[in-house]
Each structure stands twice: as C-alpha cells, then as structure tokens.
Design a protein around this motif. Structure first.
Motif, PDB file in Angstrom:
ATOM      1  N   LEU A  42       1.009  -0.732   0.077  1.00  0.00           N
ATOM      2  CA  LEU A  42       0.207   0.127   0.118  1.00  0.00           C
ATOM      3  C   LEU A  42       0.910   1.097  -0.068  1.00  0.00           C
ATOM      4  O   LEU A  42       1.978   1.111   0.214  1.00  0.00           O
ATOM      5  N   ALA A  43       0.111   2.332  -0.886  1.00  0.00           N
ATOM      6  CA  ALA A  43       0.797   3.721  -0.559  1.00  0.00           C
ATOM      7  C   ALA A  43       1.085   3.794   1.541  1.00  0.00           C
ATOM      8  O   ALA A  43      -0.130   3.784   1.361  1.00  0.00           O
ATOM      9  N   GLU A  44       1.271   4.697   1.537  1.00  0.00           N
ATOM     10  CA  GLU A  44       1.587   5.241   2.878  1.00  0.00           C
ATOM     11  C   GLU A  44       0.426   5.771   3.215  1.00  0.00           C
ATOM     12  O   GLU A  44      -0.246   5.739   4.455  1.00  0.00           O
ATOM     13  N   GLU A  45      -0.012   6.664   2.348  1.00  0.00           N
ATOM     14  CA  GLU A  45      -1.213   7.284   3.043  1.00  0.00           C
ATOM     15  C   GLU A  45      -1.965   6.606   3.072  1.00  0.00           C
ATOM     16  O   GLU A  45      -2.912   6.513   4.056  1.00  0.00           O
ATOM     17  N   ARG A  46      -2.723   5.130   2.077  1.00  0.00           N
ATOM     18  CA  ARG A  46      -4.288   4.203   2.098  1.00  0.00           C
ATOM     19  C   ARG A  46      -2.899   3.631   3.705  1.00  0.00           C
ATOM     20  O   ARG A  46      -4.176   2.687   4.961  1.00  0.00           O
ATOM     21  N   ARG A  47      -2.286   3.270   4.277  1.00  0.00           N
ATOM     22  CA  ARG A  47      -1.891   2.230   4.612  1.00  0.00           C
ATOM     23  C   ARG A  47      -1.775   2.863   6.152  1.00  0.00           C
ATOM     24  O   ARG A  47      -2.908   2.580   7.271  1.00  0.00           O
ATOM     25  N   SER A  48      -2.013   3.953   6.832  1.00  0.00           N
ATOM     26  CA  SER A  48      -2.425   5.253   7.781  1.00  0.00           C
ATOM     27  C   SER A  48      -4.083   4.768   8.021  1.00  0.00           C
ATOM     28  O   SER A  48      -4.291   4.926   9.148  1.00  0.00           O
ATOM     29  N   ALA A  49      -4.679   5.254   7.243  1.00  0.00           N
ATOM     30  CA  ALA A  49      -5.635   4.744   6.816  1.00  0.00           C
ATOM     31  C   ALA A  49      -6.245   3.824   7.903  1.00  0.00           C
ATOM     32  O   ALA A  49      -7.535   3.476   8.199  1.00  0.00           O
ATOM     33  N   LEU A  50      -6.165   3.069   7.161  1.00  0.00           N
ATOM     34  CA  LEU A  50      -6.107   1.486   7.429  1.00  0.00           C
ATOM     35  C   LEU A  50      -5.592   1.174   8.753  1.00  0.00           C
ATOM     36  O   LEU A  50      -6.735   0.777   9.721  1.00  0.00           O
ATOM     37  N   ARG A  51      -4.842   1.450   9.011  1.00  0.00           N
ATOM     38  CA  ARG A  51      -3.805   1.739  10.305  1.00  0.00           C
ATOM     39  C   ARG A  51      -5.437   2.297  11.396  1.00  0.00           C
ATOM     40  O   ARG A  51      -5.155   1.654  12.686  1.00  0.00           O
ATOM     41  N   GLU A  52      -5.190   3.304  10.713  1.00  0.00           N
ATOM     42  CA  GLU A  52      -6.501   4.090  11.807  1.00  0.00           C
ATOM     43  C   GLU A  52      -7.623   3.643  12.117  1.00  0.00           C
ATOM     44  O   GLU A  52      -8.549   3.940  12.908  1.00  0.00           O
ATOM     45  N   LEU A  53      -7.985   2.931  10.990  1.00  0.00           N
ATOM     46  CA  LEU A  53      -9.660   2.527  10.920  1.00  0.00           C
ATOM     47  C   LEU A  53      -9.150   1.205  11.796  1.00  0.00           C
ATOM     48  O   LEU A  53     -10.767   0.804  13.041  1.00  0.00           O
ATOM     49  N   LEU A  54      -8.289   0.263  12.002  1.00  0.00           N
ATOM     50  CA  LEU A  54      -8.272  -1.045  12.677  1.00  0.00           C
ATOM     51  C   LEU A  54      -8.599  -0.132  14.084  1.00  0.00           C
ATOM     52  O   LEU A  54      -8.994  -0.789  15.240  1.00  0.00           O
TER      53      LEU A  54
END
Length: 272
Positions: free
Chosen positions: A225-237
């Motif tokens: 994943l691109a960093e922006e999408r990886r961060s979004a996934l992390r915060e949703l979790l």
C-alpha cells in the motif's frame, strides 16, 4: 494480487507463529498419541508445531518438512533437539517411503498448497497402518479474529482487497471441507473439531506491527500500500479494536482440526 512471501522466520513468528504454538498444544492434547512414536510435521515452517510435539508428546523422533529454505533455517535454529530432523520437501510429493510414521500432522499449511487433495493423499500414504493423520487450519471466515478485523477494514477502504481475504480464498477453513478432504484420502474414523485460544496483544502497536513484516497475504498487502492508504487502514483498525484499561487487546483465534486413521493393507507406492 500482492505476492505472498513465506521466508523470514522472525517476521512470521511475530505475525502468527506465536499463536500457532498455542493452538498446536491443544491440537496435540486432542490427538492424544502415545509417547515413543515417530512423527512427521508437514509444512513445519519455523518449527512451532515440531517444538510443541517435542514438549508435550514424548516422540521417538520428529521429521519436519517445508518448502521454504528461510523457514527451515529458522526451525533448525529454534529447535535444537537430537530427535529432530528438518528436510526440504513438497507436501504434494513427499520424498518419503510409504507407511513410515505413527503420527503425520500438518499445521496451518493445507490452505496454501495448490492441490490439497494430493497433499492429503501424501499424508495418508506415509502414515503407518493405524497411524494418526491430522491437520489444523485457521477459521478465516470468522473465528481468527485478528485477521477477520483486518480484512473487514481493508475491504471497506479498498474493495479490491477482498480477493486476498483468506476467508474467501480458502474453502478448507470450513469443517465440512476438511472432513471431505480426509475421507477422500482414504482415512477412517474422520473427526473434525474446533480449537480456540486467546490472542492477547499488549497494545494496538503489538497488534499492528506484525502486519509490517511482509509474511503472508495480509502483511504482503499492507506493505504494497501507499503510505496514505496504509495509515488510513491502521487508524480504522485502531478505532475498531477494543482495548482494556491497560491498553491490551484480546481476541479469539479459532482453528478447525481434522484427524483420521490410516487403514491397514492398502497397496504401497514406496519411493526411494
């Protein structure tokens, strides 16, 4: 589809190996194989189940087989016991003679074998008459919560992630499919049972960090994943995983286990 990598032992241990050890102990108690028997661990990985066999089953010896050189190196380093040997080999074509082992087991491997029917037949082939043939796989559909939370969040952000979700990809993570696989391999007395353990993470970082190790479908997806999408996934979790007063997160991990008995008197297909 992101390429799946199974090679780095330490990263795999942090991701799922540590939980496999807990399931493995309950699995071996369920099998209740008497001491002094010869064991084969197919898809031994980093040696989690092999080490557990040595600790609780009092084997005469254990042979571990895996396709990954990296995992085998980790297993040899982690499991220092003269009763144990590790060998490179494919579950679908084991380089072993017929009817050799009293107990043939496989932990968390069959879902990742291209032709699981061939692998089950091979496990049955190398089992001694009356020997135990058994395996377990995660219940990816619902019971392996650390992965279920992950994929539900990932597919909400990126619907294309559904093609990597083990719950969709692997029909063997259901009891009916495991029972049929063992019966089709010619094994008798087939039994399927759930095995549940708790997976407790010290905090959210302890849950998230192993997904950055790149070992397996979910970590491989994260690292692509691109960093922006990886961060979004992390915060949703982070928003969905309930933490206790001390910050710890406790989830359930369920595996489905199957066992059967090798028959007497079927034709041998001995290999050199």
């Amino acid at each position: 589809m992101a390429k799946e990598i199974w090679a780095v032992g330490d990263a795999y241990e942090a991701y799922v190996g540590r939980w496999s050890r807990r399931v493995g102990k309950a699995f071996l108690h369920w099998l209740d194989v008497p001491g002094g028997r010869r064991w084969l661990d197919v898809g031994c990985g980093t040696g989690a189940l092999t080490a557990t066999i040595l600790a609780v089953a009092d084997p005469a010896d254990v042979l571990g087989i895996d396709t990954s050189d990296g995992f085998l190196a980790s297993a040899r380093a982690r499991v220092a016991d003269p009763r144990t040997t590790f060998l490179k080999g494919d579950a679908q074509s084991l380089p072993l003679t017929d009817r050799r082992f009293d107990a043939v087991v496989s932990g968390l491997t069959l879902n990742f074998v291209p032709e699981p029917g061939r692998a089950a037949a091979e496990l049955a082939r190398v089992a001694a008459p009356g020997g135990t043939v058994a395996a377990y796989v995660w219940d990816y559909v619902a019971g392996m919560e650390m992965m279920r939370y992950f994929w539900d969040a990932a597919t909400e952000i990126d619907p294309a992630a559904a093609e990597l979700d083990e719950g969709h990809r692997f029909p063997l993570c259901r009891p009916e499919a495991l029972r049929a696989l063992w019966a089709d391999a010619g094994l008798g007395g087939v039994t399927v049972a759930p095995i549940e353990v708790l997976t407790t993470f010290a905090d959210f970082d302890d849950y998230w960090r192993p997904f950055l190790g790149g070992q397996g479908p979910a970590p491989g997806y994260v690292m692509a994943l691109a960093e922006e999408r990886r961060s979004a996934l992390r915060e949703l979790l982070r928003s969905r995983l309930a933490a206790g007063p001390d910050g710890s997160i406790t989830l359930t991990a369920r595996a489905w286990a199957v066992r059967g008995v090798a028959p007497d008197g079927w034709p041998g297909r001995d290999r050199p």
